[in-house]
Design a protein around this motif. Sequence first.
Motif, PDB file in Angstrom:
ATOM      1  N   LYS A 140       4.373  -8.235  17.753  1.00 60.94           N
ATOM      2  CA  LYS A 140       4.444  -6.870  18.295  1.00 60.94           C
ATOM      3  C   LYS A 140       3.191  -6.459  19.063  1.00 60.94           C
ATOM      4  O   LYS A 140       3.272  -5.704  20.034  1.00 60.94           O
ATOM      5  N   TYR A 141       2.036  -6.907  18.597  1.00 63.72           N
ATOM      6  CA  TYR A 141       0.761  -6.400  19.132  1.00 63.72           C
ATOM      7  C   TYR A 141      -0.186  -7.543  19.508  1.00 63.72           C
ATOM      8  O   TYR A 141      -1.322  -7.592  19.058  1.00 63.72           O
ATOM      9  N   PRO A 142       0.236  -8.489  20.347  1.00 61.68           N
ATOM     10  CA  PRO A 142      -0.592  -9.675  20.612  1.00 61.68           C
ATOM     11  C   PRO A 142      -1.940  -9.363  21.261  1.00 61.68           C
ATOM     12  O   PRO A 142      -2.888 -10.131  21.090  1.00 61.68           O
ATOM     13  N   ASN A 143      -2.017  -8.254  21.986  1.00 56.40           N
ATOM     14  CA  ASN A 143      -3.260  -7.912  22.692  1.00 56.40           C
ATOM     15  C   ASN A 143      -3.822  -6.573  22.243  1.00 56.40           C
ATOM     16  O   ASN A 143      -4.571  -5.937  22.977  1.00 56.40           O
ATOM     17  N   GLN A 144      -3.462  -6.176  21.021  1.00 56.17           N
ATOM     18  CA  GLN A 144      -3.895  -4.859  20.555  1.00 56.17           C
ATOM     19  C   GLN A 144      -4.691  -4.959  19.258  1.00 56.17           C
ATOM     20  O   GLN A 144      -4.864  -6.040  18.699  1.00 56.17           O
ATOM     21  N   LYS A 145      -5.163  -3.783  18.810  1.00 56.78           N
ATOM     22  CA  LYS A 145      -5.969  -3.721  17.593  1.00 56.78           C
ATOM     23  C   LYS A 145      -5.162  -3.049  16.487  1.00 56.78           C
ATOM     24  O   LYS A 145      -4.686  -1.927  16.653  1.00 56.78           O
ATOM     25  N   VAL A 146      -5.040  -3.749  15.376  1.00 56.65           N
ATOM     26  CA  VAL A 146      -4.212  -3.308  14.252  1.00 56.65           C
ATOM     27  C   VAL A 146      -5.127  -3.036  13.057  1.00 56.65           C
ATOM     28  O   VAL A 146      -5.970  -3.859  12.710  1.00 56.65           O
ATOM     29  N   LEU A 147      -4.922  -1.874  12.416  1.00 53.66           N
ATOM     30  CA  LEU A 147      -5.645  -1.537  11.186  1.00 53.66           C
ATOM     31  C   LEU A 147      -4.663  -1.578  10.024  1.00 53.66           C
ATOM     32  O   LEU A 147      -3.570  -1.021  10.113  1.00 53.66           O
ATOM     33  N   VAL A 148      -5.066  -2.244   8.936  1.00 56.79           N
ATOM     34  CA  VAL A 148      -4.221  -2.372   7.750  1.00 56.79           C
ATOM     35  C   VAL A 148      -5.025  -1.950   6.527  1.00 56.79           C
ATOM     36  O   VAL A 148      -6.101  -2.497   6.269  1.00 56.79           O
ATOM     37  N   VAL A 149      -4.503  -0.976   5.778  1.00 58.40           N
ATOM     38  CA  VAL A 149      -5.165  -0.534   4.548  1.00 58.40           C
ATOM     39  C   VAL A 149      -4.325  -1.017   3.371  1.00 58.40           C
ATOM     40  O   VAL A 149      -3.139  -0.699   3.278  1.00 58.40           O
ATOM     41  N   ALA A 150      -4.943  -1.790   2.501  1.00 60.58           N
ATOM     42  CA  ALA A 150      -4.159  -2.435   1.445  1.00 60.58           C
ATOM     43  C   ALA A 150      -5.034  -2.713   0.219  1.00 60.58           C
ATOM     44  O   ALA A 150      -5.896  -1.912  -0.123  1.00 60.58           O
ATOM     45  N   HIS A 151      -4.828  -3.849  -0.399  1.00 64.28           N
ATOM     46  CA  HIS A 151      -5.327  -4.135  -1.751  1.00 64.28           C
ATOM     47  C   HIS A 151      -6.153  -5.419  -1.790  1.00 64.28           C
ATOM     48  O   HIS A 151      -6.007  -6.288  -0.933  1.00 64.28           O
ATOM     49  N   GLY A 152      -6.970  -5.521  -2.840  1.00 67.68           N
ATOM     50  CA  GLY A 152      -7.897  -6.644  -2.942  1.00 67.68           C
ATOM     51  C   GLY A 152      -7.237  -8.003  -2.936  1.00 67.68           C
ATOM     52  O   GLY A 152      -7.597  -8.898  -2.164  1.00 67.68           O
ATOM     53  N   ARG A 153      -6.246  -8.190  -3.794  1.00 70.59           N
ATOM     54  CA  ARG A 153      -5.601  -9.503  -3.878  1.00 70.59           C
ATOM     55  C   ARG A 153      -4.749  -9.755  -2.641  1.00 70.59           C
ATOM     56  O   ARG A 153      -4.691 -10.874  -2.136  1.00 70.59           O
ATOM     57  N   LEU A 154      -4.109  -8.710  -2.121  1.00 71.31           N
ATOM     58  CA  LEU A 154      -3.298  -8.884  -0.916  1.00 71.31           C
ATOM     59  C   LEU A 154      -4.167  -9.299   0.273  1.00 71.31           C
ATOM     60  O   LEU A 154      -3.815 -10.198   1.033  1.00 71.31           O
ATOM     61  N   ILE A 155      -5.328  -8.682   0.421  1.00 72.32           N
ATOM     62  CA  ILE A 155      -6.215  -9.048   1.531  1.00 72.32           C
ATOM     63  C   ILE A 155      -6.734 -10.477   1.344  1.00 72.32           C
ATOM     64  O   ILE A 155      -6.867 -11.235   2.306  1.00 72.32           O
ATOM     65  N   ARG A 156      -6.980 -10.871   0.100  1.00 74.20           N
ATOM     66  CA  ARG A 156      -7.348 -12.271  -0.163  1.00 74.20           C
ATOM     67  C   ARG A 156      -6.274 -13.207   0.363  1.00 74.20           C
ATOM     68  O   ARG A 156      -6.572 -14.228   0.989  1.00 74.20           O
ATOM     69  N   MET A 157      -5.002 -12.875   0.074  1.00 73.40           N
ATOM     70  CA  MET A 157      -3.925 -13.759   0.511  1.00 73.40           C
ATOM     71  C   MET A 157      -3.740 -13.713   2.024  1.00 73.40           C
ATOM     72  O   MET A 157      -3.421 -14.739   2.637  1.00 73.40           O
ATOM     73  N   MET A 158      -3.945 -12.565   2.643  1.00 74.77           N
ATOM     74  CA  MET A 158      -3.881 -12.499   4.104  1.00 74.77           C
ATOM     75  C   MET A 158      -4.922 -13.458   4.698  1.00 74.77           C
ATOM     76  O   MET A 158      -4.633 -14.232   5.619  1.00 74.77           O
ATOM     77  N   ALA A 159      -6.136 -13.406   4.157  1.00 74.60           N
ATOM     78  CA  ALA A 159      -7.191 -14.305   4.629  1.00 74.60           C
ATOM     79  C   ALA A 159      -6.831 -15.761   4.340  1.00 74.60           C
ATOM     80  O   ALA A 159      -7.024 -16.649   5.181  1.00 74.60           O
ATOM     81  N   ALA A 160      -6.282 -16.008   3.148  1.00 72.77           N
ATOM     82  CA  ALA A 160      -5.898 -17.370   2.772  1.00 72.77           C
ATOM     83  C   ALA A 160      -4.779 -17.889   3.674  1.00 72.77           C
ATOM     84  O   ALA A 160      -4.759 -19.074   4.041  1.00 72.77           O
TER      85      ALA A 160
END
Length: 199
Positions: A140-160
């Motif tokens: 949806k946003y290949p050339n845009q800036k996305v902000l996501v507010v979430a949780h510690g373990r979820l952000i770990r998995m996003m990074a993983a």
Amino acid sequence: MEIVFIRHGQTDVNKDNRLQGAKVDAELNDYGREYARKAAKNFDESEFDVVYSSPMKRAVETAKIFTKGKKKINLDDRLLEFDFGDWDGKKMEDLAKKYPDIIDPWGKVNRNYVKYAKNGESYEAFDQRCGSFLDEMYCKYPNQKVLVVAHGRLIRMMAAHYLTHGDMDQIDTMNNSALAKFSVRDGIARLIYYNRLLA
């Protein structure tokens, strides 16, 4: 795409060192609110084209603080925190005593916990959930800036998902109200920073 993750502010469940997963919908405590407001003063919400948040109270409140009421906040159930099943809300020290094999060297629950918490979410299902969200954001946003507010373990998995083929055990948990940033080009993600504090 640039995608920035913010972990929600502190809750009393965090403070008590209890598992705070998808079944524990805690609000920020006074310290969590105050610290998030301090950090938000050093955060420019106008840089972002779109904002997403977990629908959980602690994330939505943090999103409102950081965006200062100036951005529409899109809620997405894929951003719910990891589901520990029956273990949600339990004290870490009690679990560590009873099930020492499910605690990693950093004092966090590892992937083996599902041997005992039968209705808990698996790492594989969690990675699929996070990957689905990340793929959609990039489409949806290949050339845009996305902000996501979430949780510690979820952000770990996003990074993983981006960095270690879904092996969350190689990624640390960010502090409350800390930020992580990735730049994604041609489907390749690079970590710009992780666990950045603004206050």
